[in-house]
Design an enzyme around this catalytic site. Structure first.
Site, short mmCIF file in Angstrom:
data_model
loop_
_atom_site.label_atom_id
_atom_site.label_comp_id
_atom_site.label_asym_id
_atom_site.label_seq_id
_atom_site.Cartn_x
_atom_site.Cartn_y
_atom_site.Cartn_z
N TYR A 24 0.84 -1.20 0.00
CA TYR A 24 0.00 0.00 0.00
C TYR A 24 0.88 1.25 0.00
O TYR A 24 0.66 2.18 -0.78
CB TYR A 24 -0.93 -0.01 1.22
CG TYR A 24 -1.93 1.11 1.23
CD1 TYR A 24 -3.17 0.96 0.62
CD2 TYR A 24 -1.65 2.32 1.86
CE1 TYR A 24 -4.11 1.99 0.63
CE2 TYR A 24 -2.58 3.36 1.88
CZ TYR A 24 -3.80 3.17 1.26
OH TYR A 24 -4.71 4.20 1.27
N TYR A 28 -3.75 16.07 2.13
CA TYR A 28 -4.39 14.76 2.17
C TYR A 28 -3.42 13.76 2.79
O TYR A 28 -2.34 13.54 2.27
CB TYR A 28 -4.75 14.37 0.74
CG TYR A 28 -5.57 13.11 0.53
CD1 TYR A 28 -5.97 12.30 1.57
CD2 TYR A 28 -5.92 12.74 -0.76
CE1 TYR A 28 -6.72 11.16 1.34
CE2 TYR A 28 -6.67 11.61 -1.00
CZ TYR A 28 -7.06 10.81 0.05
OH TYR A 28 -7.80 9.68 -0.19
N HIS A 42 1.27 4.09 -3.09
CA HIS A 42 0.99 5.51 -2.86
C HIS A 42 2.25 6.37 -3.01
O HIS A 42 2.16 7.53 -3.42
CB HIS A 42 0.32 5.72 -1.51
CG HIS A 42 -1.14 5.41 -1.56
ND1 HIS A 42 -1.62 4.13 -1.57
CD2 HIS A 42 -2.21 6.23 -1.66
CE1 HIS A 42 -2.95 4.17 -1.66
NE2 HIS A 42 -3.32 5.43 -1.72
N TRP A 88 -8.79 2.28 -8.61
CA TRP A 88 -9.54 1.34 -7.76
C TRP A 88 -9.21 -0.09 -8.14
O TRP A 88 -9.00 -0.94 -7.29
CB TRP A 88 -11.03 1.58 -7.88
CG TRP A 88 -11.55 2.80 -7.22
CD1 TRP A 88 -10.90 3.63 -6.33
CD2 TRP A 88 -12.86 3.35 -7.38
NE1 TRP A 88 -11.73 4.66 -5.95
CE2 TRP A 88 -12.93 4.51 -6.58
CE3 TRP A 88 -13.96 2.98 -8.14
CZ2 TRP A 88 -14.08 5.29 -6.49
CZ3 TRP A 88 -15.10 3.75 -8.06
CH2 TRP A 88 -15.16 4.89 -7.25
#
Length: 104
Positions: A18, A41, A22, A77
């Site tokens: 993950y 963010y 990112h 996604w």
């Protein structure tokens, strides 16, 4: 500027993947998110529950969660679906969070 927080669920053992994905976020996705007025963010991980906690500032009516019909977001996604809990359309399962305290 408003703040928006939500949580998602990471599959067990997927923390490093993950983080890697990112760290290498697609420039076109980052630009798309910024274009809606989203800034500052951050996503945090509670490793004891694999819960991801996200918070973002919004200047405008949209958040990153309002981009689901965009092909870039749909592709992201799909790219992330193997390491997160997702809905049938591959969107992450998200729970919005209510702010109950804020200290400036």
């Amino acid at each position: 500027m408003e703040r928006f927080a939500f949580k998602m669920k990471l599959k067990a053992g997927c923390k490093e993947e993950y983080r890697k994905r990112h760290d290498e976020i697609w420039p076109e996705l980052a630009e798309l998110i910024r274009s809606t007025g989203v800034s500052d963010y951050s996503i945090f991980l509670d490793e004891s529950t694999n819960t991801l906690f996200a918070v973002q500032k919004q200047a405008g009516e949209e958040s990153s969660q309002d981009l689901g019909s965009n092909p870039i977001v749909q592709k992201w996604w799909g790219f992330m679906a193997d390491i997160m809990e997702t809905n049938p359309d591959n969107s992450p399962v998200i729970t919005s969070l209510e702010e109950v305290f804020y200290m400036k």
